[in-house]
Design a protein around this motif. Structure first.
Motif, PDB file in Angstrom:
ATOM      1  N   GLU A 104      44.031  22.781  76.669  1.00 15.13           N
ATOM      2  CA  GLU A 104      42.581  22.764  76.462  1.00 15.13           C
ATOM      3  C   GLU A 104      42.254  21.946  75.223  1.00 15.13           C
ATOM      4  OE1 GLU A 104      40.535  26.191  74.877  1.00 15.13           O
ATOM      5  OE2 GLU A 104      42.436  27.302  74.740  1.00 15.13           O
ATOM      6  N   SER A 105      40.990  21.483  75.178  1.00 15.71           N
ATOM      7  CA  SER A 105      40.567  20.642  74.061  1.00 15.71           C
ATOM      8  C   SER A 105      39.058  20.770  73.902  1.00 15.71           C
ATOM      9  CB  SER A 105      40.953  19.183  74.312  1.00 15.71           C
ATOM     10  OG  SER A 105      40.380  18.328  73.350  1.00 15.71           O
ATOM     11  N   SER A 106      38.599  20.558  72.676  1.00 15.18           N
ATOM     12  CA  SER A 106      37.152  20.567  72.433  1.00 15.18           C
ATOM     13  C   SER A 106      36.555  19.172  72.505  1.00 15.18           C
ATOM     14  CB  SER A 106      36.854  21.186  71.060  1.00 15.18           C
ATOM     15  OG  SER A 106      37.498  20.437  70.025  1.00 15.18           O
ATOM     16  N   ASP A 107      37.416  18.140  72.395  1.00 14.66           N
ATOM     17  CA  ASP A 107      36.887  16.771  72.366  1.00 14.66           C
ATOM     18  C   ASP A 107      37.594  15.808  73.317  1.00 14.66           C
ATOM     19  OD1 ASP A 107      39.329  16.509  71.118  1.00 14.66           O
ATOM     20  OD2 ASP A 107      38.512  16.026  69.145  1.00 14.66           O
ATOM     21  N   GLY A 108      38.592  16.282  74.051  1.00 16.77           N
ATOM     22  CA  GLY A 108      39.313  15.404  74.963  1.00 16.77           C
ATOM     23  C   GLY A 108      40.360  14.558  74.291  1.00 16.77           C
ATOM     24  N   GLU A 109      40.574  14.719  72.983  1.00 17.60           N
ATOM     25  CA  GLU A 109      41.554  13.928  72.256  1.00 17.60           C
ATOM     26  C   GLU A 109      42.663  14.801  71.671  1.00 17.60           C
ATOM     27  OE1 GLU A 109      39.599  11.549  69.355  1.00 17.60           O
ATOM     28  OE2 GLU A 109      38.375  10.452  70.828  1.00 17.60           O
ATOM     29  N   ARG A 110      42.284  15.876  71.011  1.00 19.95           N
ATOM     30  CA  ARG A 110      43.278  16.796  70.427  1.00 19.95           C
ATOM     31  C   ARG A 110      43.460  17.972  71.387  1.00 19.95           C
ATOM     32  NH1 ARG A 110      39.913  15.163  66.372  1.00 19.95           N
ATOM     33  NH2 ARG A 110      38.609  16.998  66.698  1.00 19.95           N
ATOM     34  N   TRP A 111      44.647  18.049  71.978  1.00 17.99           N
ATOM     35  CA  TRP A 111      44.912  19.038  73.014  1.00 17.99           C
ATOM     36  C   TRP A 111      45.800  20.164  72.476  1.00 17.99           C
ATOM     37  CZ3 TRP A 111      42.619  18.920  77.764  1.00 17.99           C
ATOM     38  CH2 TRP A 111      41.962  17.739  78.110  1.00 17.99           C
ATOM     39  N   VAL A 112      45.533  21.353  72.940  1.00 21.31           N
ATOM     40  CA  VAL A 112      46.311  22.540  72.574  1.00 21.31           C
ATOM     41  C   VAL A 112      46.925  23.105  73.853  1.00 21.31           C
ATOM     42  CG1 VAL A 112      46.249  24.872  71.615  1.00 21.31           C
ATOM     43  CG2 VAL A 112      44.832  23.059  70.607  1.00 21.31           C
ATOM     44  N   LYS A 113      48.225  23.306  73.814  1.00 18.48           N
ATOM     45  CA  LYS A 113      48.917  23.873  74.974  1.00 18.48           C
ATOM     46  C   LYS A 113      48.608  25.370  75.082  1.00 18.48           C
ATOM     47  CE  LYS A 113      53.578  24.636  76.841  1.00 18.48           C
ATOM     48  NZ  LYS A 113      55.029  24.379  76.620  1.00 18.48           N
ATOM     49  N   VAL A 114      48.181  25.795  76.260  1.00 18.37           N
ATOM     50  CA  VAL A 114      47.931  27.219  76.504  1.00 18.37           C
ATOM     51  C   VAL A 114      49.194  27.901  77.004  1.00 18.37           C
ATOM     52  CG1 VAL A 114      46.538  28.908  77.769  1.00 18.37           C
ATOM     53  CG2 VAL A 114      45.499  26.752  76.991  1.00 18.37           C
ATOM     54  N   ALA A 115      49.833  27.324  78.024  1.00 21.49           N
ATOM     55  CA  ALA A 115      51.062  27.917  78.565  1.00 21.49           C
ATOM     56  C   ALA A 115      51.667  26.983  79.589  1.00 21.49           C
ATOM     57  CB  ALA A 115      50.785  29.275  79.205  1.00 21.49           C
ATOM     58  N   ALA A 116      52.953  27.172  79.848  1.00 24.61           N
ATOM     59  CA  ALA A 116      53.663  26.501  80.937  1.00 24.61           C
ATOM     60  C   ALA A 116      54.260  27.591  81.810  1.00 24.61           C
ATOM     61  CB  ALA A 116      54.750  25.585  80.397  1.00 24.61           C
ATOM     62  N   VAL A 117      54.013  27.514  83.114  1.00 20.25           N
ATOM     63  CA  VAL A 117      54.483  28.552  84.036  1.00 20.25           C
ATOM     64  C   VAL A 117      55.222  27.895  85.192  1.00 20.25           C
ATOM     65  CG1 VAL A 117      52.574  30.068  83.418  1.00 20.25           C
ATOM     66  CG2 VAL A 117      52.348  28.566  85.418  1.00 20.25           C
ATOM     67  N   LYS A 118      56.088  28.661  85.807  1.00 20.62           N
ATOM     68  CA  LYS A 118      56.861  28.155  86.941  1.00 20.62           C
ATOM     69  C   LYS A 118      56.425  28.855  88.212  1.00 20.62           C
ATOM     70  CE  LYS A 118      61.545  27.012  88.447  1.00 20.62           C
ATOM     71  NZ  LYS A 118      62.983  27.017  88.086  1.00 20.62           N
ATOM     72  N   ALA A 171      29.243  31.224  78.284  1.00 16.51           N
ATOM     73  CA  ALA A 171      27.877  31.000  77.814  1.00 16.51           C
ATOM     74  C   ALA A 171      27.817  29.956  76.697  1.00 16.51           C
ATOM     75  CB  ALA A 171      27.278  32.322  77.336  1.00 16.51           C
ATOM     76  N   ALA A 172      28.940  29.739  76.003  1.00 11.99           N
ATOM     77  CA  ALA A 172      28.966  28.783  74.890  1.00 11.99           C
ATOM     78  C   ALA A 172      29.251  27.365  75.351  1.00 11.99           C
ATOM     79  CB  ALA A 172      30.016  29.217  73.867  1.00 11.99           C
ATOM     80  N   VAL A 173      29.602  27.154  76.611  1.00 14.21           N
ATOM     81  CA  VAL A 173      29.920  25.821  77.119  1.00 14.21           C
ATOM     82  C   VAL A 173      28.632  25.105  77.505  1.00 14.21           C
ATOM     83  CG1 VAL A 173      31.115  24.531  78.919  1.00 14.21           C
ATOM     84  CG2 VAL A 173      32.187  26.548  77.910  1.00 14.21           C
ATOM     85  N   SER A 174      28.458  23.883  77.014  1.00 15.22           N
ATOM     86  CA  SER A 174      27.265  23.100  77.324  1.00 15.22           C
ATOM     87  C   SER A 174      27.611  21.622  77.228  1.00 15.22           C
ATOM     88  CB  SER A 174      26.132  23.436  76.343  1.00 15.22           C
ATOM     89  OG  SER A 174      26.486  23.047  75.033  1.00 15.22           O
ATOM     90  N   ALA A 175      26.654  20.773  77.570  1.00 15.77           N
ATOM     91  CA  ALA A 175      26.895  19.337  77.464  1.00 15.77           C
ATOM     92  C   ALA A 175      27.148  18.937  76.019  1.00 15.77           C
ATOM     93  CB  ALA A 175      25.699  18.572  78.030  1.00 15.77           C
ATOM     94  N   GLY A 176      26.509  19.645  75.070  1.00 20.57           N
ATOM     95  CA  GLY A 176      26.722  19.347  73.670  1.00 20.57           C
ATOM     96  C   GLY A 176      27.964  20.003  73.095  1.00 20.57           C
ATOM     97  N   SER A 177      28.471  20.998  73.758  1.00 20.82           N
ATOM     98  CA  SER A 177      29.684  21.695  73.320  1.00 20.82           C
ATOM     99  C   SER A 177      30.576  21.947  74.533  1.00 20.82           C
ATOM    100  CB  SER A 177      29.312  23.017  72.632  1.00 20.82           C
ATOM    101  OG  SER A 177      30.463  23.693  72.194  1.00 20.82           O
ATOM    102  N   PRO A 178      31.156  20.885  75.078  1.00 22.26           N
ATOM    103  CA  PRO A 178      31.943  21.025  76.314  1.00 22.26           C
ATOM    104  C   PRO A 178      33.321  21.611  76.033  1.00 22.26           C
ATOM    105  CG  PRO A 178      32.041  18.768  75.571  1.00 22.26           C
ATOM    106  CD  PRO A 178      31.131  19.482  74.611  1.00 22.26           C
ATOM    107  N   ARG A 179      34.022  21.920  77.096  1.00 20.74           N
ATOM    108  CA  ARG A 179      35.416  22.363  76.999  1.00 20.74           C
ATOM    109  C   ARG A 179      36.222  21.512  77.971  1.00 20.74           C
ATOM    110  NH1 ARG A 179      38.637  24.560  73.379  1.00 20.74           N
ATOM    111  NH2 ARG A 179      36.541  24.546  72.516  1.00 20.74           N
ATOM    112  N   TRP A 180      37.223  20.810  77.435  1.00 22.38           N
ATOM    113  CA  TRP A 180      38.103  19.994  78.246  1.00 22.38           C
ATOM    114  C   TRP A 180      39.283  20.847  78.709  1.00 22.38           C
ATOM    115  CZ3 TRP A 180      37.610  14.547  79.092  1.00 22.38           C
ATOM    116  CH2 TRP A 180      36.507  13.960  78.458  1.00 22.38           C
ATOM    117  N   LEU A 181      39.668  20.670  79.963  1.00 20.26           N
ATOM    118  CA  LEU A 181      40.778  21.417  80.551  1.00 20.26           C
ATOM    119  C   LEU A 181      41.727  20.441  81.243  1.00 20.26           C
ATOM    120  CD1 LEU A 181      38.695  24.269  82.276  1.00 20.26           C
ATOM    121  CD2 LEU A 181      39.752  24.348  80.010  1.00 20.26           C
ATOM    122  N   ARG A 182      43.023  20.755  81.179  1.00 23.11           N
ATOM    123  CA  ARG A 182      44.017  19.885  81.831  1.00 23.11           C
ATOM    124  C   ARG A 182      45.160  20.737  82.378  1.00 23.11           C
ATOM    125  NH1 ARG A 182      46.177  15.190  78.235  1.00 23.11           N
ATOM    126  NH2 ARG A 182      44.235  14.215  78.974  1.00 23.11           N
TER     127      ARG A 182
END
Length: 518
Positions: free
Chosen positions: A176-190, A153-164
């Motif tokens: 994941e990232s809030s601005d597409g520039e500073r990325w935070v690693k969630v996990a690496a899986v095999k 519900a908090a995701v919007s055009a003004g407050s997007p969520r970047w995923l990779r």
């Protein structure tokens, strides 16, 4: 003085009398008759055999239903998207169940996924925004890793969520990232054995809205209503895709059969103005309660069998009307009670083993022949159910025997045994009491031991009614058996302490050695 073997043979002969044998056979027949009645009384509501849930990489039943916009992805590559909205629909939620409302259920999901083909049950890794559980990375159905706390519900055009998601061979890493520039690693899986060419893209899905209808004395039954979720994505970047490929919209699993999907908004994926919107229903995860009928459904006669076993065990303890002598006149001593515990436990175990060992496989075969899917279980789990239930019956028989030795009259002992075991088990495994009270009873009473029959698994990332009336015991099977063992051991220890040793006169104080006399 009888030897231990002679005493066991003597007590075994005393126990195996026609009346007791008839009672135990009746208990076994109760389990068999009611279990088979349950199996024969269930028929598929589908034309022919109902389709079973798909199975995941480890062979367990899973849910794999979602809308998918996807392309081919090689062994090295990535997908990056900006998610600009997540919306949903919930049909007829409480309190009045009279209107269709916008909203997201807690485990609605929209995001990106790398999947080993589009076959249901194939291996996958997904990074998603959920309705109320934040960003999650989930893979191969049973695994769930938390990211940030951003909800749909908090995701919007003004407050997007970047995923990779990036793929390097069999390893998939989520960021994941809030601005597409500073990325935070969630996990690496095999993902073991991931194909040379996998499918990658955006997805959306939404499980049913679970509500509970009050019944009985605070109990509840489940009602599940249709929901739908949609995610909008732009700034889509794809590396490692096959040359000349294009996006393909597809629904995994059955969709677009409800009136809502036919008349209002069909599930699927559309592209407009550089934005892809994916709308779907269903879930990607463990099957939980939707994987078919559990095998413990064949044990509906267990309460009646328990009642018979407890009465037989109490009567075998003897101890009528103020004496320490059974009806056959043999003095009840510690050695005699110990021998009787071995005999009643062994005979009850064999009786339970035969009854449960027959009704479970036969009942499963009948259900399958009627077109009813059954929750799959490994041979080890099946053996645990059969042997464990027989052992729980044996332990309750030993508990009842000890209670019979402690009480001066049989019927108070029977009443206590039934109140401690049969009543908590019977009232907790049907939708009669509140979930909290039922769970409390199955934690602190000897009935906890019958958690050994449970085959359903509770998953935090799956919405379900995790209550005893739905087949979920509050304790793991081994912990429940430990509770029952503790009661049986404590009762036997107390009973043995109050009885004379072999050779001492029943009801008289033990002889004092000469050297200790005043």
């Amino acid at each position: 003085m009888l030897t231990h073997n002679e005493l066991l043979r003597q007590e075994c002969t005393r126990f195996l009398r026609p009346a007791r044998l008839i009672a135990l056979v009746t208990a076994a027949l109760m389990v068999l008759a009611l279990g088979l009645l349950y199996a024969f009384g269930n028929h598929a509501s589908c034309a022919g055999t109902c389709p079973a849930d798909p199975t995941g990489p480890d062979g367990t039943a899973v849910s794999d239903q979602f809308a998918f916009m996807h392309r081919d992805l090689g062994r090295e590559g990535s997908i990056t998207v900006r998610m600009t909205s997540m919306t949903g629909t919930i049909t007829y939620p409480p309190p009045h169940h009279d209107q269709i409302v916008p909203g997201l259920v807690p485990w609605a999901k929209a995001g990106i996924i790398v999947k080993d083909g589009v076959g249901r049950g194939s291996s996958y890794a997904a990074l998603m925004v959920t309705g109320e559980h934040g960003v999650r990375m989930q893979y191969d159905y049973g695994h769930d890793i938390a990211g940030s706390s951003v909800n749909g519900a908090a995701v919007s055009a003004g407050s997007p969520r970047w995923l990779r998601l990036t793929r390097a061979g069999d390893t998939v890493t989520g960021y994941e990232s809030s601005d597409g520039e500073r990325w935070v690693k969630v996990a690496a899986v095999k993902l073991a054995g991931l194909s040379e060419t996998a499918q990658v893209g955006m997805f959306a899905t939404s499980p049913g809205d679970l509500t509970l209808r009050p019944v009985g004395l605070g109990g509840s039954t489940e009602q599940v209503r249709f929901t739908q979720a949609a995610g909008s994505f732009d700034h889509i970047g794809l590396e490692g895709a096959a040359a000349g490929g294009s996006w393909r919209a597809e629904t995994i699993g059955e969709m677009n059969n409800t009136d809502w999907e036919k008349r209002h908004k069909a599930s699927g994926a559309v592209e407009e103005g550089g934005t892809i919107t994916v709308t779907g229903v269903g879930d990607i995860g463990p099957a939980a309660t939707t994987g078919g009928r559990p095998v413990e459904g064949m044990l509906t006669g267990l309460s009646l069998a328990l009642l018979i076993v407890l009465v037989v065990a109490v009567r075998f303890a003897g101890g009528g009307s103020g004496s320490r002598r059974p009806l056959d006149g043999a003095p009840l001593t510690r050695a005699v009670l110990g021998a009787r515990a071995v005999v009643v436990g062994a005979v009850t175990f064999v009786t339970g083993l035969l009854a449960v060992g027959i009704v479970v496989p036969v009942g499963v075969a009948v259900l399958k022949s009627n077109g009813v899917p059954v929750v799959g279980l490994s041979p080890l789990t099946g053996a645990r159910v059969v042997v464990g239930v027989a052992a729980a019956l044996a332990l309750t028989a030993v508990l009842a025997l000890a209670l019979g030795a402690l009480f001066k009259r049989r019927w108070p002992a029977v009443l206590v045994a039934v109140s401690a075991v049969v009543v908590p088990y019977a009232v907790s495994t049907v939708p009669l009491l509140s979930d909290g009270l039922a769970q409390w009873l199955l934690r602190v009473t000897p009935a906890a031991g019958f958690a050994v029959q449970q085959t359903l698994v509770e998953y935090p990332q799956v919405t379900a009614h995790y209550a005893p009336s739905a087949g979920y015991f509050p304790l793991p099977w081994w912990a429940g058996v430990a509770v029952l063992c503790a009661y049986a051991v404590a009762a036997m220890a107390l009973a043995l302490r109050r009885l004379p040793r072999s050779g001492e006169r029943a009801g008289a104080p033990a002889a004092v050695p000469v050297g200790e006399r005043a």
